[in-house]
Write an enzyme that holds these catalytic residues in place. Structure first.
Site, PDB file in Angstrom:
ATOM      1  N   LYS A 149      -9.424 -13.905  35.941  1.00  0.00           N
ATOM      2  CA  LYS A 149      -9.572 -12.924  34.858  1.00  0.00           C
ATOM      3  C   LYS A 149      -8.742 -13.383  33.670  1.00  0.00           C
ATOM      4  O   LYS A 149      -7.517 -13.338  33.712  1.00  0.00           O
ATOM      5  CB  LYS A 149      -9.097 -11.551  35.345  1.00  0.00           C
ATOM      6  N   GLU A 204       4.304 -16.783  37.285  1.00  0.00           N
ATOM      7  CA  GLU A 204       4.910 -17.547  36.180  1.00  0.00           C
ATOM      8  C   GLU A 204       5.097 -16.537  35.063  1.00  0.00           C
ATOM      9  O   GLU A 204       4.130 -16.092  34.453  1.00  0.00           O
ATOM     10  CB  GLU A 204       4.001 -18.704  35.790  1.00  0.00           C
ATOM     11  N   CYS A 260       5.933 -18.834  26.909  1.00  0.00           N
ATOM     12  CA  CYS A 260       6.917 -18.254  27.823  1.00  0.00           C
ATOM     13  C   CYS A 260       8.166 -19.127  27.915  1.00  0.00           C
ATOM     14  O   CYS A 260       9.255 -18.626  28.163  1.00  0.00           O
ATOM     15  CB  CYS A 260       6.307 -18.055  29.196  1.00  0.00           C
ATOM     16  N   GLU A 314      12.463 -11.120  25.462  1.00  0.00           N
ATOM     17  CA  GLU A 314      11.467 -12.096  25.045  1.00  0.00           C
ATOM     18  C   GLU A 314      10.691 -11.525  23.862  1.00  0.00           C
ATOM     19  O   GLU A 314      10.049 -10.493  23.980  1.00  0.00           O
ATOM     20  CB  GLU A 314      10.524 -12.376  26.221  1.00  0.00           C
TER      21      GLU A 314
END
Lengths: 475, 287
Positions: free
Chosen positions: A181, A255, A289, A386
């Site tokens: 997906k 991850e 990331c 982040e």
């Protein structure tokens, strides 16, 4: 600053269609979900309508993947699987320009990045893993390691095609079948990859690609007939998935997010370091990331470095993702732009010193000018959270030990950067970093042979290399 | 020879290289397979678990930073001291597990040999699991296994020594530090193993051993933010899913090993791999 005439790539190359459909059991099908409209973040125009999955479609896809696993793919000799996967690699290369333009349209990333990084790396992942399919007995997991079955995979919007490749290639090489997906805002290249998979004549059901939002992802990751779940995305969602899978025995790899330190020691080649810092945080608009979002500079060179950094960042061209001169493209969505703006405001409010490039921004589309915060302290949100945008937080240190302590002062642990001319210091610092990837005198390098993944709350499991196979084998 | 009254041992916790009683002041009776009283063991508490995690964290930089050769020698030394205590372990295993002396002998021998096997892995695991990455560009790239950090180990409930050693040795061989919850009903070999570890040059805090109720202590370890990984081997079936859910709060690595694992079988690398991270390092090449 030099003026450049615009050098736009033609959007016709993307072969954009008005409608895209999902790929289940070897067929392109309409899903029962509400169709979504995917937007070009560079212009805010609707690119295409994409049919999405309802829960029944997820079930259909998993059933197709199960059938394909039981009847064909799971029992096919590795040498035969390999040839299918090699075909996919070649087809991606053949349609590379089309995929690059489509990726930049749907994602907003500069064409030079989709052309030089995303698409070639995607092809390389298939090519690399194809070769493993008939050599798994040499991978160090015993003489005849077995696949897991059906893999449910959910990927983010920052590297849509490349993430699809990182997920699908090792899964297929190890003998699993796939339900993938892609992200809600970037489904197009994954659905073109489905065409490529059809052109490669993979048996129906071996790869199934759905579209939709987080609810479809959740239906995939929690489906009881999925044997393995792989997720790349935020730490917040990763934790939800890990909780969902508790007690089920299903294998999971994650991850997740990061807040990487990029450490510049006083003996670093500063001009070279500036290039690396810029690449570390402004590559892909900072939607990475493993972005080097916390710059740690030794105090004695901080002023000099910051001056050079401001000068260099001022030259970055922000704008049309399809222009080959563009360095920083569009923020992927309005939602993400708002998130970046909020975190930047928190930086102002908490007393960090903000510098923003004076570059012109297009009138339409989602853009954010490259921003550097200095005088940042470790407690500020911009040093801890982040941001996933073109925003750098600069902190300073006096001793190497302090640099290491600050670098590791985070629950994340995905990547780190080290800039110094001294070899022994590189190896010392690399050893001390609690992070899965350490770039020394470089940043943001990716290769299918080099395992990638995090420590701590940046997730577990690796993608790439011999190590990455473990995620898709019953070992 | 006249009968003499033997000196009975007080079985305590092992935290940070010391042998404290439980801070809770609690103990519980340990009986042999036939129900006869053997000793009182300390009933570890939440606070004991947190002290143990703090000790394990404190020991981590030194132990993970030690050379692999040094770790190998320390672990081999443990095997030497285990061998010297062989008779005591045979007695305790026979009593704890209700097996004949001959069977207990073979279990203890296997346990010592297992420890030696893992001791030899300290300086080989990086060669076997790591290596150079032939990346497509002017870079030197290599990947190495590194210890995950502090590992909470729920030791097997049945196999009181061989099982215990089979789960502890692979965790510390690679440089992790451990908080071990021993078998609840068969804790005595674990306390004696602690005495071996304390006299084998193993730095304090590398292994911490808690005795007590597994179901009481485990949730605090599973949710503890300074624990990096969790081995569920000895977790009661009814608690496993909850423990995994708690572990997700800080994305812990969870080894979902089954309680039914047969520890007399030769091990493979799975338990070493379970608590290793892979670090990939890149550097440009050029003149």
């Amino acid at each position: 600053m030099w003026e450049y005439a615009p050098a736009p790539e033609s959007r016709d190359i993307a072969n954009l269609k008005p409608n895209y459909r999902m790929f289940i059991d070897g067929q392109f099908v309409e899903g029962a979900g509400e169709p979504l409209k995917t937007v070009n973040p560079g212009t805010e125009e609707v690119l295409a309508e994409v049919s999405t999955a309802a829960p029944a479609d997820v079930d259909k896809a998993v059933k197709a993947a199960r059938r394909a696993y039981d009847r064909v793919w799971g029992r096919m000799p590795g040498s035969e699987r390999a040839k299918y996967i090699f075909r996919i690699a070649r087809l991606i290369q053949e349609r590379g320009r089309e995929l690059a333009v489509l990726e930049s349209l749907d994602n907003g990333k500069p064409i030079k990045e989709s052309r030089d990084v995303d698409v070639p790396t995607a092809a390389a992942h298939f090519f690399y893993h194809a070769g493993w399919a008939d050599k798994l007995g040499y991978a160090g997991y015993g003489p005849d390691p077995k696949p897991l079955g059906v893999a449910g995979q959910v990927i983010p919007w920052n590297f849509p095609l490349m993430m699809a490749a990182w997920k699908i290639a090792p899964a297929l090489a190890c003998g699993n079948t796939v339900v993938l997906k892609p992200a809600e805002t970037t489904p197009l290249t994954a659905l073109v990859l489905a065409e490529i998979i059809q052109q490669a004549d993979l048996p129906p059901g071996v790869v199934n690609i759905l579209a939709g939002a987080g609810d479809v992802g959740a239906a995939v990751t929690s489906h009881p007939d999925v044997d393995k779940v792989a997720f790349t995305g935020s730490t917040e969602v990763g934790k939800i998935i890990q909780r969902q899978l508790a007690g089920t025995g299903r294998k999971l790899t994650l991850e997740l997010g990061g807040k990487a330190a990029n450490i510049v020691f006083d003996d670093a080649p500063l001009d070279q370091a500036v290039e690396g810092i810029v690449n570390g945080i402004f590559f892909n608009q900072g939607h990475v990331c493993c972005a080097g979002s916390r710059l740690l500079v030794q105090e004695s060179v901080a002023d000099e470095l910051l001056e050079k950094l401001h000068a260099r960042v001022s030259t970055l061209r922000v704008g049309d993702p399809l222009d080959k001169n563009t360095d920083v493209g569009a923020i992927n969505s309005r939602e993400q732009l708002t998130k970046i703006q909020q975190l930047v405001e928190s930086g102002d409010a908490e007393g960090a010193e903000r510098w923003t490039s004076a570059c012109p921004l297009p009138d339409k589309g989602f853009y954010f000018a490259p921003t550097v915060f200095s005088n940042v302290s470790q407690a500020m949100r911009i040093a801890r959270e982040e941001i996933f945008g073109p925003v750098l937080s600069v902190l300073t240190f006096r001793t190497p030990d302090e640099a290491v302590a600050k670098a590791n002062n985070t629950p994340y642990g995905l990547s780190a950067g080290i800039w110094t001319e001294k070899g022994s210091r590189i190896l010392w610092a690399a050893q001390k970093m609690r992070a899965g990837v350490v770039w020394a005198n470089t940043f943001n390098r990716f290769d299918p042979t080099a395992p990638f993944g995090g420590y701590q709350e940046s997730g577990f499991g690796r993608e790439g290399g011999r190590t990455g196979l473990e995620a898709y084998l019953d070992v | 020879m006249s009968d003499r009254i033997s000196v009975a041992k007080t079985y305590k916790l092992y935290i940070g290289g010391a042998f404290p009683r439980s801070e809770s002041g609690r103990s519980y009776p340990v009986v042999d397979a036939k129900g006869a009283f053997l000793a009182n063991a300390a009933q570890g508490s939440r606070k004991d678990a947190r002290d143990a995690v703090a000790a394990a964290r404190k020991a981590f930089p030194g132990w993970s930073g030690a050379t692999a050769y040094n770790r190998g020698q320390v672990l081999y030394r443990v095997a030497e001291v285990l061998e010297g205590r062989r008779e005591q372990f045979i007695t305790e295993v026979a009593a704890s597990e209700g097996v004949a002396v001959k069977k207990a002998q073979s279990l203890v021998d296997a346990a010592i040999d297992r420890w030696v096997w893992y001791a030899g892995w300290t300086d080989k695991v990086a060669t076997v699991l790591g290596g150079a990455n032939p990346v497509a560009g002017p870079y030197f790239s290599f990947s190495l296994p590194e210890p995950t950090g502090v590992v909470a180990v729920l030791a097997p409930q049945q196999s009181s020594l061989l099982g215990l050693i089979s789960v502890v040795a692979p965790v510390i061989a690679t440089g992790n530090t451990a908080v071990v919850v021993s078998s609840q009903d068969r804790p005595l070999p674990a306390v004696t193993l602690s005495e071996v570890l304390a006299t084998s040059d193993l730095p304090g805090g590398v292994v911490n051993v808690l005795t007590g109720r597994t179901a009481e202590i485990a949730p605090w370890l599973a949710s503890h933010a300074d624990v990096n990984a969790l081995d569920l081997t000895g977790a009661p079936e009814s608690t496993r899913a909850d423990l995994e859910r708690s572990a997700a709060g800080t994305v812990k690595r969870v080894l979902r090993a089954r309680p039914s694992e047969d520890f007399t079988r030769e091990p493979d690398l799975a338990r070493l791999r379970a608590f290793l991270e892979t670090k990939t390092v890149w550097h440009p090449m050029g003149v």
